[in-house]
Every structure is written in C-alpha cells, then in structure tokens.
Write a protein that holds these residues in place. Structure first.
Motif, short mmCIF file in Angstrom:
data_model
loop_
_atom_site.label_atom_id
_atom_site.label_comp_id
_atom_site.label_asym_id
_atom_site.label_seq_id
_atom_site.Cartn_x
_atom_site.Cartn_y
_atom_site.Cartn_z
N LEU A 30 50.29 82.09 56.90
CA LEU A 30 50.02 82.00 55.46
C LEU A 30 49.43 80.63 55.11
CD1 LEU A 30 53.19 83.70 53.91
CD2 LEU A 30 50.84 84.58 53.92
N VAL A 31 49.95 79.58 55.74
CA VAL A 31 49.42 78.23 55.50
C VAL A 31 47.99 78.13 56.01
CG1 VAL A 31 49.67 75.79 56.10
CG2 VAL A 31 51.70 77.13 55.52
N LEU A 32 47.72 78.61 57.22
CA LEU A 32 46.37 78.56 57.77
C LEU A 32 45.41 79.39 56.92
CD1 LEU A 32 47.05 78.91 61.62
CD2 LEU A 32 47.07 76.86 60.19
N PHE A 33 45.89 80.52 56.47
CA PHE A 33 45.08 81.40 55.64
C PHE A 33 44.69 80.69 54.35
CE2 PHE A 33 44.44 85.51 53.31
CZ PHE A 33 43.51 86.05 54.19
N ALA A 34 45.63 79.97 53.76
CA ALA A 34 45.36 79.26 52.52
C ALA A 34 44.36 78.13 52.70
CB ALA A 34 46.66 78.72 51.94
N HIS A 35 44.46 77.42 53.83
CA HIS A 35 43.59 76.27 54.05
C HIS A 35 42.18 76.67 54.50
CE1 HIS A 35 47.24 73.38 54.65
NE2 HIS A 35 46.98 73.64 53.39
N TRP A 36 42.06 77.79 55.19
CA TRP A 36 40.77 78.14 55.77
C TRP A 36 40.17 79.44 55.22
CZ3 TRP A 36 43.28 76.85 61.09
CH2 TRP A 36 43.33 75.45 61.23
N ALA A 37 40.84 80.07 54.30
CA ALA A 37 40.29 81.23 53.60
C ALA A 37 40.62 81.08 52.12
CB ALA A 37 40.85 82.54 54.18
N PRO A 38 40.04 80.07 51.46
CA PRO A 38 40.46 79.70 50.11
C PRO A 38 40.32 80.78 49.06
CG PRO A 38 38.39 78.63 50.71
CD PRO A 38 38.95 79.24 51.95
N LEU A 39 39.44 81.78 49.26
CA LEU A 39 39.32 82.84 48.28
C LEU A 39 40.60 83.64 48.14
CD1 LEU A 39 35.71 84.22 48.95
CD2 LEU A 39 36.49 82.76 47.07
N ALA A 40 41.42 83.62 49.21
CA ALA A 40 42.69 84.35 49.16
C ALA A 40 43.62 83.79 48.10
CB ALA A 40 43.37 84.31 50.52
N SER A 41 43.47 82.51 47.78
CA SER A 41 44.36 81.88 46.81
C SER A 41 44.14 82.41 45.39
CB SER A 41 44.18 80.35 46.82
OG SER A 41 42.87 80.02 46.39
N LEU A 42 43.07 83.20 45.21
CA LEU A 42 42.86 83.82 43.91
C LEU A 42 43.92 84.87 43.63
CD1 LEU A 42 38.98 84.30 44.02
CD2 LEU A 42 40.26 82.52 42.81
N ILE A 43 44.55 85.39 44.67
CA ILE A 43 45.57 86.42 44.51
C ILE A 43 46.97 85.82 44.52
CG2 ILE A 43 46.51 88.54 45.50
CD1 ILE A 43 43.78 89.02 46.77
N LEU A 44 47.21 84.89 45.41
CA LEU A 44 48.54 84.31 45.57
C LEU A 44 48.41 82.95 46.21
CD1 LEU A 44 51.64 85.12 45.36
CD2 LEU A 44 51.48 85.74 47.77
N GLU A 45 49.36 82.07 45.92
CA GLU A 45 49.35 80.75 46.57
C GLU A 45 49.97 80.90 47.96
OE1 GLU A 45 49.56 76.91 44.24
OE2 GLU A 45 50.94 78.19 43.11
N TRP A 46 49.14 81.38 48.88
CA TRP A 46 49.64 81.67 50.23
C TRP A 46 50.22 80.43 50.89
CZ3 TRP A 46 49.93 86.66 50.95
CH2 TRP A 46 48.99 87.50 50.38
N GLY A 47 49.55 79.30 50.73
CA GLY A 47 50.02 78.08 51.40
C GLY A 47 51.40 77.68 50.92
N ARG A 48 51.61 77.66 49.61
CA ARG A 48 52.92 77.31 49.06
C ARG A 48 53.97 78.33 49.50
NH1 ARG A 48 56.34 73.40 47.58
NH2 ARG A 48 57.79 74.10 45.99
N SER A 49 53.61 79.61 49.52
CA SER A 49 54.56 80.63 49.95
C SER A 49 54.95 80.43 51.41
CB SER A 49 53.95 82.03 49.77
OG SER A 49 53.67 82.28 48.41
N GLY A 50 53.96 80.10 52.26
CA GLY A 50 54.26 79.85 53.66
C GLY A 50 55.19 78.67 53.83
N LEU A 51 54.97 77.60 53.06
CA LEU A 51 55.85 76.44 53.13
C LEU A 51 57.27 76.77 52.70
CD1 LEU A 51 53.90 73.30 51.84
CD2 LEU A 51 54.82 73.72 54.11
N LEU A 52 57.39 77.57 51.64
CA LEU A 52 58.72 77.93 51.17
C LEU A 52 59.48 78.74 52.22
CD1 LEU A 52 57.87 78.91 47.47
CD2 LEU A 52 59.08 76.86 48.25
N ILE A 53 58.78 79.61 52.92
CA ILE A 53 59.43 80.37 54.00
C ILE A 53 59.87 79.41 55.10
CG2 ILE A 53 59.12 82.16 55.75
CD1 ILE A 53 57.06 83.46 53.85
N PHE A 54 59.02 78.43 55.43
CA PHE A 54 59.41 77.40 56.39
C PHE A 54 60.70 76.71 55.95
CE2 PHE A 54 55.08 76.69 58.46
CZ PHE A 54 55.55 76.84 59.74
N PHE A 55 60.76 76.33 54.68
CA PHE A 55 61.94 75.62 54.16
C PHE A 55 63.19 76.49 54.27
CE2 PHE A 55 59.18 72.81 51.20
CZ PHE A 55 59.04 71.87 52.20
N VAL A 56 63.07 77.76 53.92
CA VAL A 56 64.23 78.65 53.98
C VAL A 56 64.70 78.81 55.42
CG1 VAL A 56 65.08 80.99 53.53
CG2 VAL A 56 63.57 79.89 51.88
#
Length: 379
Positions: A30-56
C-alpha cells in the motif's frame, strides 16, 4: 498449577500467527502503491493506510513480547528485561537504517538529511520535520523514516509500563493514548498546523494502542464468545466506515475532504479498526479464509522482508533519478530515462524487493544471529 498456566501462555505468545506476514506485506505494498502510483490516492490515502496497518501490527507484536517478558520479571529483574528488550530492538531496527542513512548522505541524495543528521541518528526526525521543516517531503529519500521514529518513541515509554505495572495500568495507558491521539489531531486541525498532526508521535498513538490492546486481550487466556462477536462487529463497522469515507472523499473532492475535521481527525479510525479486528481473529484462529489468503508464499516472502523494503524504497528511486540517470545513463545513451505510473511502480518495486531480499539474507540475518547471542530471546 499457576506456573504451568503461565508457561503455557508464554509459549503461546511466541507462536507464529498465520497471516501476519501477509498482512505486513499488504501494508508495505500500500505504501509503495501510494508513492509510485499517485493517481490511486484519488480514491484512498493508501500510504497512510499502509502505515497505520504497520503501526497496529507493530503494537501487537511488540506488546506480546513485552507481556511475555513481564511474566519473567521476578526471575530476571525488570531493568535487566528492559535492557534485553531495547538491545534486541536496536539490533532489529538500527543496523540497516544507519546503513541507508550513511548511503543517503554519502552520495549526496539530500542536503537536508545531511544538515539534520543528528535528528535522524537519534530517531527524532519526525519532530524536526514537524517543528523545523514543516514539510514531510523535506528529507527526500529519508522522508518515510519519520514513522520509524514514531515507533521508537512510543516503545521508550510503553515498555516500562508493561514491564513494571499491572494490566489495569496498561489498559488505562492505552485508553489515554487513544484519547490523546484523537485530541491531538483535533487540536492540530483546529489551529491548522499542517502535517504536524501526523508527524508527531501523539497523532499516531491510537493505531499503536489498538494493536497493543489486541495483544493484551489475546494473552489473557481463554477468549470469550462475546469478545469474538465484538471484534467481528468492529471489523464490519470498520469496513463500512472506510467505504463511506472513500465515497465522501470522491464526492466532495480530495482537497476539501482531506482538510476537513473528518478527513484530518477521524479518517484513521476505520483503518486501524479493520487491522486490529483482523489481527485478533487471526490470533485466535477464527479467520481461516483470510489466513489462507495471507499465507500466500509471495506475501509471506515480502512480509518477512518488509522492514528492509520500507527503509530502502525511496532510496531506490531517488538513487535512480538523481545518480544513475544523470551520471550514467545520460552520458552513455544521451537520453534522460524516467518511469511514470505503472512502469515506475513495477520497476522500483522489483528493485526494492530484490534489495530487501539480499539485505535480509546477507545483512539482517547475520545480525540477528549476533543479537541472539548477546541478548537471548527469552530474557
């Protein structure tokens, strides 16, 4: 009888949970997707979601370790246990992190990192970024490492609480962390202090606390049917909430939604609800289908190497664009080579995972063996 019971529980805390490596892989992707496929962030903040899963996941696994160690406090002593915990943590996190930091500075990938190197060495770069730079991108290839600082700062305070205090204090501390995190993000939104709302450790305590709470619940012996129903409900509500937030993001517009109270303060909640509930169900063996999916051989391979991949991933693309292309490719071929969108995602993900695999085999595993000799895992 109590001694046998405790020993059985301690053993259960060290058993590998099917699905967790796969979930860790998904959080990385999810983090890689957010950083290297930025159009995906129009639907969801994939990078932030990936980080939150890491934290959990981190909160869950580290708290299980701490609970296991806390039960040995009378045998080894609290301070000795903490020394071993922090020592093992050092050998897990710092070596390849410092290696990557030296590389970034050595080849001149980012002058700001060089200027602020002292903050990176002592894992307070998130605070330096929030207070001095106020831009999450200031550190370039080292920008994602702020999340490592968040985890390190959390465990400095959380480990002594688990080792020296009773479970009632753990619960109160986690409830406090939950309130502080949401309160901090609310305050940050109200006074409009920008990215400091998430860069500062206070803004991430709730996701770390969610994973820690699951570790405490699953370590206390028999799980009641009510707890299973409760976490199933949390999973369903979390999925519904995430879908609702995504639809709202699309309908009202990204800029407006993500600057709103809900977008800034509450958007994290459904993500860590889903992650914590799924981890609970995996831990008690009640998510067999999800476990089978997550135990996919590729996901497990990636999950076990996800820390290295996370540390290296932005270093890879910055090295390509600022070193390899101008110093090698342009002089040789006379062209400026670049990747965008899907190509960037595929190429840099492949290189990152290859680098992480080599690092895991030839750097991390030998370090782990050294760590186990200096700090045995049961102390």
């Amino acid at each position: 009888m109590d001694a046998v019971s405790n020993r059985d529980r301690d053993t259960s805390l060290r058993v590998r949970i099917p699905g967790l490596d796969g979930l860790r892989a998904i959080s990385l992707l999810l983090v890689l997707f957010a950083h290297w496929a930025p159009l995906a962030s129009l639907i969801l903040e994939w990078g932030r979601s990936g980080l939150l899963i890491f934290f959990v996941i981190s909160g869950f696994l580290i708290t299980r370790i701490l609970i296991d160690l806390a039960r040995r406090r009378r045998e080894f002593g609290g301070w000795q246990i903490l020394r071993g915990f922090y020592g093992r943590r050092f050998f897990r996190i710092q070596p390849i992190y410092y290696l990557a930091l030296v590389f970034v500075i050595g080849i001149g990938l980012n002058d700001t990192v060089r200027e602020d190197v002292i903050y990176h060495i002592f894992f307070v770069q998130n605070l330096a970024n929030a207070l001095l730079r106020n831009d999450i991108g200031s550190y370039g290839p080292a920008a994602p490492w702020w999340s490592l600082a968040v985890e390190e700062q959390f465990y400095i305070f959380w480990a002594p609480i688990v080792v020296f205090f009773r479970p009632k204090v753990w619960v109160l501390a986690l409830l406090g962390a939950l309130a502080i995190a949401i309160g901090w993000r609310g305050f940050a939104w109200y006074v409009d202090i920008g990215q400091a709302s998430v860069l500062v450790t206070l803004g991430n305590l709730d996701s770390l606390a969610a994973g820690s709470a699951v570790a405490i619940i699953t370590s206390m012996g028999r799980i009641s049917p009510a707890a299973k129903h409760c976490f199933t409900a949390i999973l369903v509500v979390g999925i519904a909430g995430l879908c609702l937030l995504s639809m709202t993001d699309i309908s009202v517009g990204q800029a407006e939604f993500r600057s709103s109270f809900v977008g800034k303060v509450l958007a994290d909640v459904p993500v860590y609800m889903i992650a914590s509930a799924l981890i609970f169900l995996l831990a008690i063996g009640k998510a067999a289908t999800a476990a089978r999916v997550l135990e996919n051989r590729i996901l497990v391979f990636i999950g076990k190497r996800s820390y290295g991949a996370y540390v290296y991933h932005q270093v890879v693309n910055y090295t390509f664009y600022f070193v390899v292309t101008p110093r090698l490719l342009e002089p040789i071929f006379g062209i400026k080579l670049g990747f965008r969108g899907t190509m960037e995602l595929c190429v840099f993900t492949a290189v990152t995972l290859l680098l992480a695999a080599l690092s895991y085999r030839y750097i991390e595993q030998p370090i782990f063996r050294l760590r186990d000799r200096i700090y045995p895992p049961n102390r």
